[in-house]
Motif scaffolding. Structure first.
Motif, PDB file in Angstrom:
ATOM      1  N   ARG A 225      -1.784  -5.107  -1.079  1.00  0.00           N
ATOM      2  CA  ARG A 225      -2.984  -5.248  -1.882  1.00  0.00           C
ATOM      3  C   ARG A 225      -2.698  -6.261  -2.984  1.00  0.00           C
ATOM      4  O   ARG A 225      -1.614  -6.237  -3.583  1.00  0.00           O
ATOM      5  CB  ARG A 225      -3.365  -3.936  -2.557  1.00  0.00           C
TER       6      ARG A 225
ATOM      7  N   ARG B  25       0.827  -1.203   0.000  1.00  0.00           N
ATOM      8  CA  ARG B  25       0.000   0.000   0.000  1.00  0.00           C
ATOM      9  C   ARG B  25       0.863   1.257   0.000  1.00  0.00           C
ATOM     10  O   ARG B  25       0.605   2.192  -0.768  1.00  0.00           O
ATOM     11  CB  ARG B  25      -0.925  -0.009   1.229  1.00  0.00           C
TER      12      ARG B  25
ATOM     13  N   ARG C 239      -9.544  -4.621  -6.357  1.00  0.00           N
ATOM     14  CA  ARG C 239      -8.736  -5.146  -5.260  1.00  0.00           C
ATOM     15  C   ARG C 239      -9.296  -6.507  -4.844  1.00  0.00           C
ATOM     16  O   ARG C 239     -10.423  -6.607  -4.371  1.00  0.00           O
ATOM     17  CB  ARG C 239      -8.754  -4.180  -4.087  1.00  0.00           C
TER      18      ARG C 239
ATOM     19  N   ASP D  37      -2.597   1.809  -4.536  1.00  0.00           N
ATOM     20  CA  ASP D  37      -3.855   2.468  -4.898  1.00  0.00           C
ATOM     21  C   ASP D  37      -3.694   3.336  -6.141  1.00  0.00           C
ATOM     22  O   ASP D  37      -4.581   3.365  -7.010  1.00  0.00           O
ATOM     23  CB  ASP D  37      -4.380   3.295  -3.724  1.00  0.00           C
TER      24      ASP D  37
END
Length: 205
Positions: free
Chosen positions: A190, A162, A182, A167
């Motif tokens: 992730r 992360r 995800r 993201d």
């Protein structure tokens, strides 16, 4: 400073072994200095292997950035009729992966340099713990190159920390027309599931 993503690592050889222990698999793998995570199975790799759905039973599968082979060997064990392409830039990693596959009697693993995969091969699945530290531009170029070779019904599974940009990578993949979601989030990692490119989108290559 030497990096595991160099073609010929400068680090002096210091062979070792690590155990890959999963609910369905237990292997002892050869490792060495100058490759990724030589002292233990990387936690992100473990999260990936414990999270992904079973690979397609046949066809061509890809481990992008194979290192000494924990992902490739798991794919081959779970899909023994498939051909698993284990690719890397690091020649030492490729030699280790080849030896580990032979030791495990997984004879459908092909350990090859990234530039030696036949251009007509298309992949039904890609599993990867990608080399995020090569930098965003190089990472995007690498992912574009290989994700473009997914079959229309294929999927890629990428594990990314992360705090190293999972993201933002997910947003970028979606912006490129690759439906990305995800799959799981665990211990700051992730696992992203990436589909083949939608028709009518354009790469930023």
């Amino acid at each position: 400073m030497a990096h595991y993503f160099e073609e010929r690592p400068q680090a002096a050889s210091r062979p070792g072994t690590v155990a890959l222990v999963l609910p369905d698999l237990h292997l002892r793998l050869e490792t060495d200095r100058g490759v990724f995570s030589p002292d233990r199975i990387d936690h992100g790799t473990r999260v990936l292997l414990e999270s992904v759905p079973p690979p397609p039973a046949d066809g061509d599968l890809l481990d992008l950035g194979c290192g000494y082979g924990p992902i490739a060997l798991t794919m081959a064990s779970r899909a023994p009729a498939a051909t698993v392409w284990a690719v890397d830039v690091n020649r030492r990693s490729l030699e280790l992966c080849e030896r580990n596959a032979k030791s495990a009697r997984l004879d459908k693993v092909r350990s090859v340099h990234v530039d030696e995969v036949p251009q007509d091969v298309r992949f039904r699945a890609i599993w990867s713990n990608p080399a995020i530290r090569i930098g965003k531009e190089a990472l995007h170029g690498m992912l574009t190159r290989w994700l473009d070779r997914l079959t229309p019904d294929g999927a890629a599974y990428l594990v990314v920390q992360r705090h190293l940009g999972s993201d933002s990578l997910q947003r970028w993949l979606n912006d490129q027309g690759r439906p990305t979601s995800r799959l799981t989030s665990r211990a700051a990692y992730r696992v992203l599931e990436v589909g083949a490119r939608r028709e009518g989108t354009v790469s930023d290559r």
